[in-house]
Design a protein around this motif. Structure first.
Motif, short mmCIF file in Angstrom:
data_model
loop_
_atom_site.label_atom_id
_atom_site.label_comp_id
_atom_site.label_asym_id
_atom_site.label_seq_id
_atom_site.Cartn_x
_atom_site.Cartn_y
_atom_site.Cartn_z
N MET A 1 32.31 47.51 41.01
CA MET A 1 31.31 46.73 40.31
C MET A 1 31.65 45.26 40.47
O MET A 1 32.80 44.88 40.47
N ASP A 2 30.64 44.42 40.56
CA ASP A 2 30.88 43.00 40.80
C ASP A 2 30.66 42.14 39.55
O ASP A 2 30.61 40.93 39.64
N SER A 3 30.58 42.74 38.39
CA SER A 3 30.25 41.98 37.18
C SER A 3 31.38 41.07 36.71
O SER A 3 31.15 40.16 35.93
N THR A 4 32.60 41.27 37.15
CA THR A 4 33.71 40.42 36.72
C THR A 4 33.86 39.17 37.57
O THR A 4 34.64 38.29 37.24
N ALA A 5 33.13 39.07 38.66
CA ALA A 5 33.20 37.88 39.51
C ALA A 5 32.41 36.75 38.87
O ALA A 5 31.61 36.96 37.97
N ALA A 6 32.63 35.55 39.34
CA ALA A 6 31.88 34.39 38.85
C ALA A 6 30.40 34.58 39.17
O ALA A 6 30.05 35.26 40.14
N PRO A 7 29.52 34.00 38.34
CA PRO A 7 28.08 34.14 38.60
C PRO A 7 27.72 33.71 40.03
O PRO A 7 28.17 32.67 40.50
N ILE A 10 30.70 37.61 44.41
CA ILE A 10 31.28 38.93 44.22
C ILE A 10 32.70 38.90 44.76
O ILE A 10 33.08 38.02 45.54
N LYS A 11 33.50 39.87 44.33
CA LYS A 11 34.89 39.93 44.77
C LYS A 11 34.96 40.18 46.27
O LYS A 11 34.08 40.80 46.85
N ARG A 12 36.03 39.70 46.88
CA ARG A 12 36.19 39.80 48.34
C ARG A 12 36.14 41.23 48.84
O ARG A 12 35.55 41.52 49.88
N GLY A 13 36.78 42.16 48.14
CA GLY A 13 36.79 43.55 48.59
C GLY A 13 35.40 44.14 48.60
O GLY A 13 35.01 44.81 49.57
N LEU A 14 34.64 43.90 47.54
CA LEU A 14 33.28 44.39 47.49
C LEU A 14 32.42 43.70 48.55
O LEU A 14 31.59 44.34 49.20
#
Length: 127
Positions: A1-7, A10-14
């Motif tokens: 899930m990408d909800s923890t990344a900054a608005p 998305i995180k690099r892995g995703l």
């Protein structure tokens, strides 16, 4: 899930996973058409905008380009972009969808038209 990344990020892995998946999605869309020369209708296409920079935009542009060429699949492309103001460029979740100028690639479905469709569907379901 990408909800923890900054608005807007998305995180690099995703992001690397999404970049690998987009070509697969793109290849399957025309393949899902039941017959040759089928027009593709995309609705609820917010993932194109959500992962715009990770391949969503490029996928949309390639689908548009293929739909503009008579020999390629899909034969045509309808992309539903709900909007309130007719004079604005079509957008998906704030990302501008490029179209050829004028109304050659745009059709506006106003609330009267949509209400009439809903009425027809209710009539068909009742019979």
């Amino acid at each position: 899930m990408d909800s923890t990344a900054a608005p807007g990020q998305i995180k690099r892995g995703l992001a690397s996973f999404v970049r690998v998946v987009w070509p697969r999605v793109e290849a399957r869309l025309p393949a899902r058409a039941a017959a040759p020369r089928t027009v593709l209708f995309l609705h609820n296409a917010g993932l194109l905008a959500r992962y715009w920079d990770e391949g969503g935009h490029d996928t949309l542009v390639r689908l548009q380009a293929a739909a503009r060429r008579p020999a390629d699949d899909p034969h045509g492309l309808w992309l539903l972009c709900p909007m309130e103001v007719r004079s604005r460029m079509p957008q998906l979740d704030g990302k501008t969808v490029e179209v050829i100028g004028g109304d050659g690639e745009r059709a506006y479905l106003d609330s009267k038209f949509l209400d009439s469709l809903a009425g027809e569907q209710e009539t068909e379901e009742a019979s």
